[in-house]
Design an enzyme around this catalytic site. Sequence first.
Site, PDB file in Angstrom:
ATOM      1  N   ASP A  66     -15.984  -9.817  32.754  1.00 18.22           N
ATOM      2  CA  ASP A  66     -16.844 -10.167  31.622  1.00 18.22           C
ATOM      3  C   ASP A  66     -17.387  -8.926  30.921  1.00 18.22           C
ATOM      4  O   ASP A  66     -17.572  -8.918  29.705  1.00 18.22           O
ATOM      5  CB  ASP A  66     -18.007 -11.038  32.105  1.00 18.22           C
ATOM      6  CG  ASP A  66     -17.569 -12.458  32.435  1.00 18.22           C
ATOM      7  OD1 ASP A  66     -16.417 -12.810  32.116  1.00 18.22           O
ATOM      8  OD2 ASP A  66     -18.374 -13.206  33.011  1.00 18.22           O
ATOM      9  N   GLY A  67     -17.636  -7.860  31.696  1.00 19.93           N
ATOM     10  CA  GLY A  67     -18.127  -6.630  31.089  1.00 19.93           C
ATOM     11  C   GLY A  67     -17.127  -6.022  30.125  1.00 19.93           C
ATOM     12  O   GLY A  67     -17.492  -5.538  29.048  1.00 19.93           O
ATOM     13  N   ASP A 138     -27.176 -10.487  25.356  1.00 18.23           N
ATOM     14  CA  ASP A 138     -28.630 -10.355  25.315  1.00 18.23           C
ATOM     15  C   ASP A 138     -29.087  -9.016  24.773  1.00 18.23           C
ATOM     16  O   ASP A 138     -28.366  -8.023  24.798  1.00 18.23           O
ATOM     17  CB  ASP A 138     -29.236 -10.590  26.709  1.00 18.23           C
ATOM     18  CG  ASP A 138     -28.492  -9.848  27.815  1.00 18.23           C
ATOM     19  OD1 ASP A 138     -28.150  -8.670  27.611  1.00 18.23           O
ATOM     20  OD2 ASP A 138     -28.255 -10.445  28.882  1.00 18.23           O
ATOM     21  N   ARG A 148     -46.621   1.784  35.198  1.00 17.52           N
ATOM     22  CA  ARG A 148     -47.565   0.673  35.144  1.00 17.52           C
ATOM     23  C   ARG A 148     -46.897  -0.554  34.522  1.00 17.52           C
ATOM     24  O   ARG A 148     -45.709  -0.535  34.204  1.00 17.52           O
ATOM     25  CB  ARG A 148     -48.802   1.074  34.356  1.00 17.52           C
ATOM     26  CG  ARG A 148     -49.544   2.266  34.964  1.00 17.52           C
ATOM     27  CD  ARG A 148     -50.747   2.656  34.132  1.00 17.52           C
ATOM     28  NE  ARG A 148     -51.438   3.811  34.687  1.00 17.52           N
ATOM     29  CZ  ARG A 148     -52.501   4.381  34.141  1.00 17.52           C
ATOM     30  NH1 ARG A 148     -53.017   3.881  33.008  1.00 17.52           N
ATOM     31  NH2 ARG A 148     -53.060   5.429  34.709  1.00 17.52           N
ATOM     32  N   ARG A 165     -47.371  -9.433  29.988  1.00 14.63           N
ATOM     33  CA  ARG A 165     -47.432  -8.326  30.939  1.00 14.63           C
ATOM     34  C   ARG A 165     -46.316  -8.544  31.945  1.00 14.63           C
ATOM     35  O   ARG A 165     -46.369  -9.476  32.757  1.00 14.63           O
ATOM     36  CB  ARG A 165     -48.805  -8.264  31.609  1.00 14.63           C
ATOM     37  CG  ARG A 165     -49.923  -7.857  30.649  1.00 14.63           C
ATOM     38  CD  ARG A 165     -51.265  -7.754  31.337  1.00 14.63           C
ATOM     39  NE  ARG A 165     -51.264  -6.771  32.423  1.00 14.63           N
ATOM     40  CZ  ARG A 165     -51.383  -5.455  32.252  1.00 14.63           C
ATOM     41  NH1 ARG A 165     -51.485  -4.959  31.023  1.00 14.63           N
ATOM     42  NH2 ARG A 165     -51.388  -4.639  33.272  1.00 14.63           N
ATOM     43  N   ALA A 179     -26.208 -14.831  32.269  1.00 11.96           N
ATOM     44  CA  ALA A 179     -26.134 -13.421  32.655  1.00 11.96           C
ATOM     45  C   ALA A 179     -27.498 -12.967  33.188  1.00 11.96           C
ATOM     46  O   ALA A 179     -28.069 -13.605  34.063  1.00 11.96           O
ATOM     47  CB  ALA A 179     -25.661 -12.583  31.469  1.00 11.96           C
ATOM     48  N   TYR A 180     -28.053 -11.894  32.631  1.00 10.50           N
ATOM     49  CA  TYR A 180     -29.319 -11.330  33.124  1.00 10.50           C
ATOM     50  C   TYR A 180     -30.446 -12.362  33.081  1.00 10.50           C
ATOM     51  O   TYR A 180     -31.268 -12.449  34.007  1.00 10.50           O
ATOM     52  CB  TYR A 180     -29.657 -10.116  32.266  1.00 10.50           C
ATOM     53  CG  TYR A 180     -30.744  -9.202  32.795  1.00 10.50           C
ATOM     54  CD1 TYR A 180     -31.394  -9.441  34.010  1.00 10.50           C
ATOM     55  CD2 TYR A 180     -31.117  -8.077  32.067  1.00 10.50           C
ATOM     56  CE1 TYR A 180     -32.380  -8.581  34.470  1.00 10.50           C
ATOM     57  CE2 TYR A 180     -32.108  -7.212  32.526  1.00 10.50           C
ATOM     58  CZ  TYR A 180     -32.734  -7.475  33.731  1.00 10.50           C
ATOM     59  OH  TYR A 180     -33.708  -6.627  34.180  1.00 10.50           O
ATOM     60  N   LEU A 182     -30.396 -15.532  33.525  1.00 10.53           N
ATOM     61  CA  LEU A 182     -30.311 -16.451  34.664  1.00 10.53           C
ATOM     62  C   LEU A 182     -30.877 -15.792  35.920  1.00 10.53           C
ATOM     63  O   LEU A 182     -31.619 -16.419  36.686  1.00 10.53           O
ATOM     64  CB  LEU A 182     -28.858 -16.872  34.895  1.00 10.53           C
ATOM     65  CG  LEU A 182     -28.611 -17.875  36.020  1.00 10.53           C
ATOM     66  CD1 LEU A 182     -29.264 -19.211  35.719  1.00 10.53           C
ATOM     67  CD2 LEU A 182     -27.113 -18.063  36.262  1.00 10.53           C
ATOM     68  N   SER A 183     -30.556 -14.516  36.118  1.00 16.06           N
ATOM     69  CA  SER A 183     -31.074 -13.792  37.285  1.00 16.06           C
ATOM     70  C   SER A 183     -32.582 -13.668  37.243  1.00 16.06           C
ATOM     71  O   SER A 183     -33.239 -13.573  38.290  1.00 16.06           O
ATOM     72  CB  SER A 183     -30.451 -12.389  37.347  1.00 16.06           C
ATOM     73  OG  SER A 183     -29.046 -12.460  37.455  1.00 16.06           O
TER      74      SER A 183
END
Length: 285
Positions: A66-67, A138, A148, A165, A179-180, A182-183
Amino acid sequence: MTFAIVVNINRDEAVVLARELITWLEMRDLDYVFDAKSAAKLGVENAAEIEELNKLCDVFISLGGDGTLLFTSHYSVTKPVIGINVGHLGFLAEFSKEEMYSAIEKVLDRTYTIHDRTQLEAQVPFGGSIKRFTALNDVVVEKGAYPRIPAFIIKLDGEQLSAYRADGIIIATSTGSTAYSLSAGGPVIAPKSNVFVITPICPHMLTVRPLVISDDKTIEISVDAPGGTFPLNCDGHVRKMLMPGDVITVKKSTEMINLVANERRNYCEILRSKLLWGREHKPGT
């Protein structure tokens, strides 16, 4: 018809498959051109810089995971892309190695179908100008090495939504929802749904949840922090280190990505096979 071929040269299996594809194309007197890095790895002369491939070909072939397909899509513009999965997951790369030649033959016969996928466009300030980047999956703003927890200010059509935050913010398409996002706890969204999802990364507020919005919205993101720099990623590639107060604008791109469809697959089957939905996991396995 000319094929532009992009190979994940870090996968031996993809390189071997590319050599087999060269033989197959030459036996049929079909024209092809590789991106320069793939050509150098394979030792072939038919090559061009990847930025030029779109002007030289009719169809792209992506050999990798996929990448690799995401990388290829940034240069295909509106040309069809045949995604051959030589990776692990294969959500986007629709065809297996065994299906590669039949997929190409369908394109040659003009009997193929297209899945058109929405992209995001990120408008980013660079000095006194604005640069535009596209993303099929995305656009992500993260805290990076900042020690911080910063606040990510989100506006929808000029109206403030919230100050999150969190460790970062993901703006994902329906394609990128698996992808990200979902994680990070975002929802699975069926392809071609006319929505985006805003998913915070590790939010420092128990009540914060991912938000699904219409894809006709314009999203503005800025970081509120006393210092530091914050990576802006488009499909996993860092495009700029943002300063506090920098505003990026994310909206639906006018350009679609055209993926050649595998008519043997359906979305429900993909979810079952790739995410292992509905399977029992025995103890110790």
